[in-house]
Scaffold this active site. Structure first.
Site, PDB file in Angstrom:
ATOM      1  N   ASN A   1       0.853  -1.187   0.000  1.00  0.00           N
ATOM      2  CA  ASN A   1       0.000   0.000   0.000  1.00  0.00           C
ATOM      3  C   ASN A   1       0.894   1.243   0.000  1.00  0.00           C
ATOM      4  O   ASN A   1       1.903   1.296   0.691  1.00  0.00           O
ATOM      5  CB  ASN A   1      -0.920  -0.012   1.232  1.00  0.00           C
ATOM      6  CG  ASN A   1      -1.990   1.039   1.157  1.00  0.00           C
ATOM      7  OD1 ASN A   1      -1.709   2.230   1.205  1.00  0.00           O
ATOM      8  ND2 ASN A   1      -3.229   0.612   1.049  1.00  0.00           N
ATOM      9  N   TYR A   2       0.498   2.241  -0.755  1.00  0.00           N
ATOM     10  CA  TYR A   2       1.297   3.455  -0.907  1.00  0.00           C
ATOM     11  C   TYR A   2       1.090   4.494   0.204  1.00  0.00           C
ATOM     12  O   TYR A   2       1.727   5.547   0.183  1.00  0.00           O
ATOM     13  CB  TYR A   2       0.975   4.135  -2.250  1.00  0.00           C
ATOM     14  CG  TYR A   2       1.376   3.347  -3.458  1.00  0.00           C
ATOM     15  CD1 TYR A   2       2.706   3.055  -3.727  1.00  0.00           C
ATOM     16  CD2 TYR A   2       0.413   2.908  -4.363  1.00  0.00           C
ATOM     17  CE1 TYR A   2       3.075   2.336  -4.851  1.00  0.00           C
ATOM     18  CE2 TYR A   2       0.771   2.194  -5.491  1.00  0.00           C
ATOM     19  CZ  TYR A   2       2.102   1.904  -5.731  1.00  0.00           C
ATOM     20  OH  TYR A   2       2.450   1.199  -6.843  1.00  0.00           O
TER      21      TYR A   2
END
Length: 178
Positions: A39-40
């Protein structure tokens, strides 16, 4: 499968409340906001508030970094049924007590939604609630690692999330349409 969100991460310094939908399986397994290493989210936050430094490996330090930069974290959905981690699979959602949280933390000037599901669920339950008055409402692209036609990777998301910086620094002016 019934899943529950985490408690809010917030203190009196918070100016921006970032809300996701409901933690994914990787996050639930390790009990961390945005715990999926793909996940960014943490990459975006650190890029915006630390001149691009890599996110801390230590979760408590990540939370402290968010708080130091006037960011609070919570989810719109308190509990819901979902197989897997996709937002599209969430059913029978129960919203968190967001109006009560905002009443307890009046310094929050911006509600930033991490993806469409978070935004749309909030609007479904709280669109006409007075808790939104005087606060910017930002629908931001999800920090999920799943690419979309407009959001290919971290760089696209960093640019799309840039508006939270002004609000976090107390510079964000509430504009018509916010």
């Amino acid at each position: 499968m019934r899943k529950q969100s985490f408690p809010p991460v917030i203190d009196e310094r918070a100016r921006v409340l970032i809300m996701g939908s409901l933690p994914g399986d990787a996050s639930l397994q390790i009990q961390e906001y945005y715990g999926n290493p793909r996940n960014y989210f943490w990459t975006v936050v650190y890029a915006l508030f630390s001149d691009g430094a890599a996110p801390e490996a230590d979760y408590p330090r990540r939370l402290a970094f968010a708080a130091q930069n006037h960011l609070a974290l919570w989810d719109v959905i308190a509990a819901g049924e979902r197989e897997g981690s996709l937002d599209a699979n969430i059913k029978a959602e129960l919203p968190n007590a967001i109006p009560e949280l905002l009443a307890a933390y009046p310094g929050i000037r911006c509600l930033a939604f991490n993806g469409s599901k978070a935004h749309d669920t909030f609007m479904k339950h709280f669109r006409h609630h007075p808790c939104t008055e005087g606060r910017a409402v930002l629908k931001l692209p999800s920090t999920s690692p799943i690419p979309t036609p407009r959001m290919r990777g971290a760089a696209d998301r960093i640019e799309a999330w840039r508006p939270i910086v002004g609000y976090a620094r107390g510079e964000g002016e509430l504009r018509q349409g916010d």
